[in-house]
Design a protein around this motif. Structure first.
Motif, PDB file in Angstrom:
ATOM      1  N   HIS A  25      14.403   7.972  -2.747  1.00 49.16           N
ATOM      2  CA  HIS A  25      12.302   6.736  -3.601  1.00 49.16           C
ATOM      3  C   HIS A  25      12.932   6.503  -4.877  1.00 49.16           C
ATOM      4  O   HIS A  25      11.838   5.228  -4.731  1.00 49.16           O
ATOM      5  N   ARG A  29      12.025   2.160  -4.737  1.00 51.41           N
ATOM      6  CA  ARG A  29      11.439   1.336  -5.882  1.00 51.41           C
ATOM      7  C   ARG A  29      11.661   0.943  -6.318  1.00 51.41           C
ATOM      8  O   ARG A  29      10.913  -0.351  -6.970  1.00 51.41           O
ATOM      9  N   LEU A  39       3.789  -3.446  -1.503  1.00 49.46           N
ATOM     10  CA  LEU A  39       3.246  -3.052  -0.672  1.00 49.46           C
ATOM     11  C   LEU A  39       3.040  -3.108   0.878  1.00 49.46           C
ATOM     12  O   LEU A  39       3.321  -3.205   1.895  1.00 49.46           O
ATOM     13  N   GLN A  40       1.974  -4.057   1.283  1.00 44.81           N
ATOM     14  CA  GLN A  40       1.489  -5.330   1.525  1.00 44.81           C
ATOM     15  C   GLN A  40       2.199  -5.801   2.430  1.00 44.81           C
ATOM     16  O   GLN A  40       2.215  -5.843   3.709  1.00 44.81           O
ATOM     17  N   VAL A  55       0.690   1.642   4.583  1.00 42.66           N
ATOM     18  CA  VAL A  55       1.072   2.208   3.143  1.00 42.66           C
ATOM     19  C   VAL A  55       0.930   2.771   2.396  1.00 42.66           C
ATOM     20  O   VAL A  55       2.202   3.286   1.628  1.00 42.66           O
ATOM     21  N   THR A  56       0.068   3.237   3.223  1.00 45.50           N
ATOM     22  CA  THR A  56       0.542   5.221   1.950  1.00 45.50           C
ATOM     23  C   THR A  56       1.698   5.320   2.421  1.00 45.50           C
ATOM     24  O   THR A  56       2.370   5.963   1.283  1.00 45.50           O
ATOM     25  N   SER A  59       4.249   4.127   0.104  1.00 47.59           N
ATOM     26  CA  SER A  59       3.694   4.645  -1.263  1.00 47.59           C
ATOM     27  C   SER A  59       4.438   6.124  -1.733  1.00 47.59           C
ATOM     28  O   SER A  59       5.100   6.731  -2.552  1.00 47.59           O
ATOM     29  N   TYR A  60       3.849   6.829  -0.758  1.00 45.55           N
ATOM     30  CA  TYR A  60       5.209   7.957  -0.505  1.00 45.55           C
ATOM     31  C   TYR A  60       6.106   8.165  -1.146  1.00 45.55           C
ATOM     32  O   TYR A  60       7.007   9.084  -1.663  1.00 45.55           O
ATOM     33  N   GLN A  62       8.261   6.081  -2.060  1.00 45.84           N
ATOM     34  CA  GLN A  62       9.083   5.139  -3.149  1.00 45.84           C
ATOM     35  C   GLN A  62       8.563   6.160  -4.718  1.00 45.84           C
ATOM     36  O   GLN A  62       8.891   6.447  -6.044  1.00 45.84           O
ATOM     37  N   GLN A  63       7.399   7.049  -4.053  1.00 48.50           N
ATOM     38  CA  GLN A  63       6.867   7.793  -5.314  1.00 48.50           C
ATOM     39  C   GLN A  63       7.816   9.392  -4.795  1.00 48.50           C
ATOM     40  O   GLN A  63       7.978  10.573  -5.872  1.00 48.50           O
TER      41      GLN A  63
END
Length: 315
Positions: A25, A29, A39-40, A55-56, A59-60, A62-63
């Motif tokens: 991750h 990132r 991200l879009q 996108v969600t 995001s998850y 890279q987190q």
């Protein structure tokens, strides 16, 4: 402009460090930040390649809240390597490491092979041959000899099988070989060495999986035993650091021998076991390297389901 240049240099340095050490991750990132893509836009590039990821989810990923595991997600990771202008296999390799810790090849977590199996590639290749996983054969004994070449690469695997048919009419065996990250199965060669001949050969480039049909010159009846031997010539990937054998169900005796070229000897070797692809490794035992034959080996009197293998350190 010097501030922008300095910022770019820092981002590039962080990305290089993350790709070397992980975890996944952090590397993802850093790669997204280094390219300056929201991200879009990343999602848009994926969609243009026929890969659907929200996108969600990105995001998850890279987190570190989630890790890509499904076949579609693994396709997305390979596409991300291209979109973010990363070296091939750089992100996929990090998925094979434990999450949340430095990617140390001497204490690996989820194996690269488990990612291959999760992608469903093997099932699709076997379906092309019209065969089931066991092919109507039980393994009574299996001896593998792995040869490590002058570039520290996995140069060849030779397999000697002793099998028993559990149904009538069995006349072939589908051998499966998993190349390491970066391997090119289309450049591998399959050699039938004893009591068999090579039939159809199929491969999947992205995962390094090769499947080869080995044809017997007889049809076995239920209860008949058979011996055959074949080899896969590889040498297409980079530095090799381990070899492991996975089994879906218990089998017969299994022996693994790893032989090294005289000019490239490892500093230490050990055996290990793993109950499943997601389980931690255990059963570590140091293996002394034979001076004259430059090899190490393990023997399992009865192969259990899960994984068993040998790993080695170069320095």
């Amino acid at each position: 402009m010097p501030h922008a240049t300095q910022h770019a240099d820092v981002a590039t340095a962080e990305l290089d460090s993350a790709l070397r050490g992980g975890p996944f991750h952090v590397a993802l990132r850093a790669a997204i930040a280094a390219r300056g893509l929201p991200l879009q836009r990343v999602q848009h590039h994926l969609s243009r390649r026929g890969v659907k990821v929200g996108v969600t989810s990105l995001s998850y990923w890279q987190q570190g809240a989630r890790r890509p595991q499904r076949p579609e997600s693994l396709r997305a990771v390979r596409a991300l390597e291209e979109i973010l202008q990363l070296p091939e296999e750089s992100l996929i390799r990090l998925l094979a490491e434990p999450d949340g810790r430095t990617a140390d090849r001497r204490s690996p977590g989820r194996s690269y092979r488990s990612l291959v199996e999760a992608s469903g590639v093997l099932d699709r290749l076997l379906a092309e041959f019209g065969t089931r996983r066991d092919g109507g054969l039980h393994t009574l004994g299996h001896h593998e000899r792995v040869r490590i070449g002058t570039r520290r690469e996995l140069a060849e695997r030779e397999s000697h099988h002793i099998v028993r048919a559990h149904r009538d009419g069995v006349d072939r065996y589908v051998a499966v070989y998993h190349g390491g990250p970066g391997s090119a199965p289309e450049r591998m060669s399959v050699h039938a060495l004893e009591n068999c001949r090579t039939g159809r050969v199929r491969w999947h480039h992205d995962t390094g999986v090769l499947a080869a049909e080995l044809l017997f010159d007889t049809r076995l009846r239920a209860g008949d035993t058979f011996l055959f031997r074949y080899a896969v010539e590889d040498g297409t990937a980079g530095v090799s650091r381990e070899y492991l054998r996975g089994a879906d169900s218990p089998g017969g005796q299994y022996a693994l021998q790893v032989c090294f070229d005289s000019g490239v000897l490892p500093v230490r070797c050990h055996r290990f076991t793993q109950h499943s692809a997601a389980a931690p490794r255990g059963g570590r035992q140091e293996l002394p390297l034979s001076g004259r034959h430059r090899s190490v080996h393990l023997v399992e009197p009865r192969l259990r389901s899960g994984y068993v293998g040998i790993a080695w350190d170069w320095d």
